[in-house]
Design a protein around this motif. Structure first.
Motif, PDB file in Angstrom:
ATOM      1  N   LEU A  64     -11.799 -12.812 -12.734  1.00 56.50           N
ATOM      2  CA  LEU A  64     -12.435 -11.641 -12.125  1.00 56.50           C
ATOM      3  C   LEU A  64     -13.778 -12.000 -11.496  1.00 56.50           C
ATOM      4  CD1 LEU A  64     -11.619  -8.976 -14.857  1.00 56.50           C
ATOM      5  CD2 LEU A  64     -10.895  -8.855 -12.472  1.00 56.50           C
ATOM      6  N   VAL A  65     -14.581 -12.760 -12.235  1.00 60.08           N
ATOM      7  CA  VAL A  65     -15.902 -13.138 -11.727  1.00 60.08           C
ATOM      8  C   VAL A  65     -15.772 -13.995 -10.477  1.00 60.08           C
ATOM      9  CG1 VAL A  65     -17.982 -14.478 -12.215  1.00 60.08           C
ATOM     10  CG2 VAL A  65     -17.064 -12.941 -13.959  1.00 60.08           C
ATOM     11  N   GLU A  66     -14.840 -14.947 -10.498  1.00 57.55           N
ATOM     12  CA  GLU A  66     -14.645 -15.822  -9.338  1.00 57.55           C
ATOM     13  C   GLU A  66     -14.202 -15.027  -8.115  1.00 57.55           C
ATOM     14  OE1 GLU A  66     -11.942 -18.900 -10.455  1.00 57.55           O
ATOM     15  OE2 GLU A  66     -13.463 -20.085 -11.510  1.00 57.55           O
ATOM     16  N   LYS A  67     -13.296 -14.083  -8.331  1.00 55.08           N
ATOM     17  CA  LYS A  67     -12.808 -13.288  -7.199  1.00 55.08           C
ATOM     18  C   LYS A  67     -13.900 -12.382  -6.651  1.00 55.08           C
ATOM     19  CE  LYS A  67      -7.835 -13.387  -7.934  1.00 55.08           C
ATOM     20  NZ  LYS A  67      -6.571 -12.605  -7.903  1.00 55.08           N
ATOM     21  N   ILE A  68     -14.738 -11.863  -7.546  1.00 52.64           N
ATOM     22  CA  ILE A  68     -15.860 -11.041  -7.078  1.00 52.64           C
ATOM     23  C   ILE A  68     -16.809 -11.898  -6.246  1.00 52.64           C
ATOM     24  CG2 ILE A  68     -17.900  -9.754  -7.794  1.00 52.64           C
ATOM     25  CD1 ILE A  68     -16.302  -8.890 -10.290  1.00 52.64           C
ATOM     26  N   ASN A  69     -17.161 -13.074  -6.764  1.00 54.39           N
ATOM     27  CA  ASN A  69     -18.100 -13.959  -6.084  1.00 54.39           C
ATOM     28  C   ASN A  69     -17.555 -14.465  -4.754  1.00 54.39           C
ATOM     29  OD1 ASN A  69     -19.966 -13.687  -8.147  1.00 54.39           O
ATOM     30  ND2 ASN A  69     -19.282 -15.520  -9.237  1.00 54.39           N
ATOM     31  N   ASN A  70     -16.238 -14.671  -4.696  1.00 55.44           N
ATOM     32  CA  ASN A  70     -15.614 -15.183  -3.474  1.00 55.44           C
ATOM     33  C   ASN A  70     -15.152 -14.069  -2.536  1.00 55.44           C
ATOM     34  OD1 ASN A  70     -15.916 -17.814  -4.425  1.00 55.44           O
ATOM     35  ND2 ASN A  70     -13.919 -17.813  -5.448  1.00 55.44           N
ATOM     36  N   ASP A  71     -15.391 -12.835  -2.951  1.00 53.84           N
ATOM     37  CA  ASP A  71     -14.982 -11.673  -2.156  1.00 53.84           C
ATOM     38  C   ASP A  71     -13.481 -11.658  -1.908  1.00 53.84           C
ATOM     39  OD1 ASP A  71     -15.562  -9.272  -0.911  1.00 53.84           O
ATOM     40  OD2 ASP A  71     -15.860 -10.179   1.062  1.00 53.84           O
ATOM     41  N   THR A  72     -12.706 -12.040  -2.940  1.00 53.55           N
ATOM     42  CA  THR A  72     -11.248 -12.058  -2.797  1.00 53.55           C
ATOM     43  C   THR A  72     -10.563 -11.086  -3.755  1.00 53.55           C
ATOM     44  OG1 THR A  72     -11.109 -13.928  -4.364  1.00 53.55           O
ATOM     45  CG2 THR A  72     -11.178 -14.458  -1.999  1.00 53.55           C
ATOM     46  N   LEU A  73     -11.345 -10.306  -4.495  1.00 53.54           N
ATOM     47  CA  LEU A  73     -10.744  -9.324  -5.392  1.00 53.54           C
ATOM     48  C   LEU A  73     -10.133  -8.204  -4.557  1.00 53.54           C
ATOM     49  CD1 LEU A  73     -10.447  -8.597  -8.444  1.00 53.54           C
ATOM     50  CD2 LEU A  73     -12.451  -7.135  -8.154  1.00 53.54           C
ATOM     51  N   VAL A  74      -8.873  -7.864  -4.847  1.00 58.88           N
ATOM     52  CA  VAL A  74      -8.187  -6.819  -4.093  1.00 58.88           C
ATOM     53  C   VAL A  74      -8.721  -5.458  -4.532  1.00 58.88           C
ATOM     54  CG1 VAL A  74      -5.979  -5.736  -3.556  1.00 58.88           C
ATOM     55  CG2 VAL A  74      -6.114  -8.227  -3.818  1.00 58.88           C
ATOM     56  N   LEU A  75      -9.326  -4.750  -3.594  1.00 59.23           N
ATOM     57  CA  LEU A  75      -9.902  -3.443  -3.891  1.00 59.23           C
ATOM     58  C   LEU A  75      -8.906  -2.343  -3.526  1.00 59.23           C
ATOM     59  CD1 LEU A  75     -13.482  -3.955  -2.399  1.00 59.23           C
ATOM     60  CD2 LEU A  75     -12.712  -4.364  -4.743  1.00 59.23           C
ATOM     61  N   PRO A  76      -8.934  -1.220  -4.241  1.00 60.81           N
ATOM     62  CA  PRO A  76      -8.034  -0.111  -3.904  1.00 60.81           C
ATOM     63  C   PRO A  76      -8.400   0.465  -2.544  1.00 60.81           C
ATOM     64  CG  PRO A  76      -9.651   0.602  -5.516  1.00 60.81           C
ATOM     65  CD  PRO A  76      -9.821  -0.882  -5.383  1.00 60.81           C
ATOM     66  N   THR A  77      -7.405   1.017  -1.864  1.00 58.70           N
ATOM     67  CA  THR A  77      -7.666   1.670  -0.584  1.00 58.70           C
ATOM     68  C   THR A  77      -7.650   3.180  -0.782  1.00 58.70           C
ATOM     69  OG1 THR A  77      -5.309   1.594  -0.052  1.00 58.70           O
ATOM     70  CG2 THR A  77      -6.683  -0.199   0.783  1.00 58.70           C
ATOM     71  N   LEU A  78      -8.443   3.854   0.009  1.00 58.39           N
ATOM     72  CA  LEU A  78      -8.509   5.306  -0.081  1.00 58.39           C
ATOM     73  C   LEU A  78      -7.164   5.891   0.351  1.00 58.39           C
ATOM     74  CD1 LEU A  78     -10.792   7.290  -0.822  1.00 58.39           C
ATOM     75  CD2 LEU A  78     -11.246   7.525   1.619  1.00 58.39           C
ATOM     76  N   PRO A  79      -6.631   6.878  -0.379  1.00 58.51           N
ATOM     77  CA  PRO A  79      -5.359   7.492   0.012  1.00 58.51           C
ATOM     78  C   PRO A  79      -5.371   7.938   1.475  1.00 58.51           C
ATOM     79  CG  PRO A  79      -5.982   8.244  -2.162  1.00 58.51           C
ATOM     80  CD  PRO A  79      -7.145   7.444  -1.635  1.00 58.51           C
ATOM     81  N   ALA A  80      -4.223   7.802   2.133  1.00 59.66           N
ATOM     82  CA  ALA A  80      -4.133   8.045   3.579  1.00 59.66           C
ATOM     83  C   ALA A  80      -4.604   9.439   3.970  1.00 59.66           C
ATOM     84  CB  ALA A  80      -2.700   7.814   4.041  1.00 59.66           C
ATOM     85  N   VAL A  81      -4.224  10.434   3.171  1.00 60.09           N
ATOM     86  CA  VAL A  81      -4.601  11.803   3.539  1.00 60.09           C
ATOM     87  C   VAL A  81      -6.113  11.977   3.496  1.00 60.09           C
ATOM     88  CG1 VAL A  81      -4.357  12.688   1.162  1.00 60.09           C
ATOM     89  CG2 VAL A  81      -4.176  14.255   3.112  1.00 60.09           C
ATOM     90  N   ALA A  82      -6.773  11.327   2.541  1.00 58.76           N
ATOM     91  CA  ALA A  82      -8.234  11.415   2.459  1.00 58.76           C
ATOM     92  C   ALA A  82      -8.873  10.726   3.660  1.00 58.76           C
ATOM     93  CB  ALA A  82      -8.730  10.790   1.164  1.00 58.76           C
ATOM     94  N   LEU A  83      -8.299   9.600   4.083  1.00 56.70           N
ATOM     95  CA  LEU A  83      -8.819   8.905   5.256  1.00 56.70           C
ATOM     96  C   LEU A  83      -8.736   9.785   6.499  1.00 56.70           C
ATOM     97  CD1 LEU A  83      -7.347   5.308   4.787  1.00 56.70           C
ATOM     98  CD2 LEU A  83      -9.777   5.903   4.900  1.00 56.70           C
ATOM     99  N   LYS A  84      -7.605  10.476   6.661  1.00 57.76           N
ATOM    100  CA  LYS A  84      -7.413  11.327   7.830  1.00 57.76           C
ATOM    101  C   LYS A  84      -8.411  12.483   7.845  1.00 57.76           C
ATOM    102  CE  LYS A  84      -2.467  10.298   8.268  1.00 57.76           C
ATOM    103  NZ  LYS A  84      -1.085  10.839   8.109  1.00 57.76           N
ATOM    104  N   VAL A  85      -8.592  13.097   6.681  1.00 54.74           N
ATOM    105  CA  VAL A  85      -9.522  14.228   6.617  1.00 54.74           C
ATOM    106  C   VAL A  85     -10.953  13.758   6.857  1.00 54.74           C
ATOM    107  CG1 VAL A  85     -10.485  16.031   5.128  1.00 54.74           C
ATOM    108  CG2 VAL A  85      -8.028  15.589   5.110  1.00 54.74           C
TER     109      VAL A  85
END
Length: 278
Positions: free
Chosen positions: A11-32
């Protein structure tokens, strides 16, 4: 290296390397949110955007008719609901309603953890909203809005999601809840801040996600993080710091006295807030 330490290292390595997969905002929220940021959007156009998602439409009508907005005359259409809620608030409210979609997993073990986390988060939201309402009723100050408070409380611990997702690959760590709590305590704030920036949220949300656990972080003026801390303390997420949180809330003026939190008025406000997400 133990599985627990290996996961923490990953986890620490992925955070430091900016490779941790982050959740995406639900599509409907993005549209609104995109529509709400359009300077030319009007209530009719926003109603059309929301109306394309039946689930969001029903919940938006429910909110428009709830004690959350303090209205007694019922609305029956999404157009009426959007008009009542308003363009400024609808951006945050729609995002808040879509958040539950993120707390799911096809893995039963992880799914159970996420379900519990969502339930606890709703408690934090309810307590935070009720505390802010008490503050507004007492001071008549409205520099903090209820819709922003709702969303800030909902995303306060969003950094837990990538940790649980990464842990899916190491199911044996779920047999040790204490380890997971340590990982969450150490890393979720940093991850949460990254998620808020990736989603393009305002700085006030980043401050909450990154710093709600750290009582040494004190914005110059009373802010959403003050009320999230109250909510988290009352929801049992800051047991070792609960007294410190409530004392700090009194010092900063968020509370007048702790007894406010045991009144029937406060309990009724909490119940109304929870109904928004029922």
């Amino acid at each position: 290296m133990s599985t627990q330490n290996a996961l923490l290292t990953i986890l620490v390595e992925k955070i430091n390397n900016d490779t941790l997969v982050l959740p995406t905002l639900p599509a409907v929220a993005l549209k609104v949110r995109k529509a709400a940021d359009d300077p030319n959007v009007n209530l009719n156009a926003m109603g059309d955007v929301v109306g394309k998602d039946p689930s969001l439409s029903m919940r938006m009508i429910k909110i428009a008719n709830s004690a959350y907005l303090g209205r007694t005359v019922k609305v029956t259409s999404i157009g009426q609901a959007v008009t009542r809620i308003g363009l400024r608030q609808i951006k945050n409210i729609s995002t808040a309603l879509a958040m539950e979609q993120l707390f799911v997993s096809k893995n039963d073990v992880v799914g159970n953890y996420m379900k519990r986390e969502w339930g606890t988060t709703i408690n934090v939201v309810a307590y935070s909203m009720a505390a802010l309402q008490l503050y507004v009723n007492r001071t008549k100050k409205r520099e903090l809005s209820l819709d922003t408070m709702t969303l800030a409380a909902l995303v306060h611990n969003i950094g837990v999601l990538p940790i649980l997702t990464e842990a899916e690959r190491h199911e044996e760590v779920f047999a040790n809840p204490t380890f997971l709590e340590v990982a969450i305590d150490k890393l979720s704030g940093r991850i949460g801040g990254s998620i808020m920036r990736a989603w393009g949220f305002d700085e006030e949300f980043t401050i909450v996600a990154e710093n709600w656990r750290d009582l040494s972080v004190l914005p110059d003026n009373l802010s959403y993080v003050d009320f999230v801390r109250i909510g988290a303390a009352l929801a049992g997420k800051m047991d070792s710091q609960k007294d410190a949180v409530l004392n700090l809330a009194i010092q900063r003026g968020a509370l007048e006295e702790v007894s406010e939190l045991t009144t029937d008025e406060f309990k009724e406000m909490c119940a109304s807030a929870k109904q928004v997400f029922a």
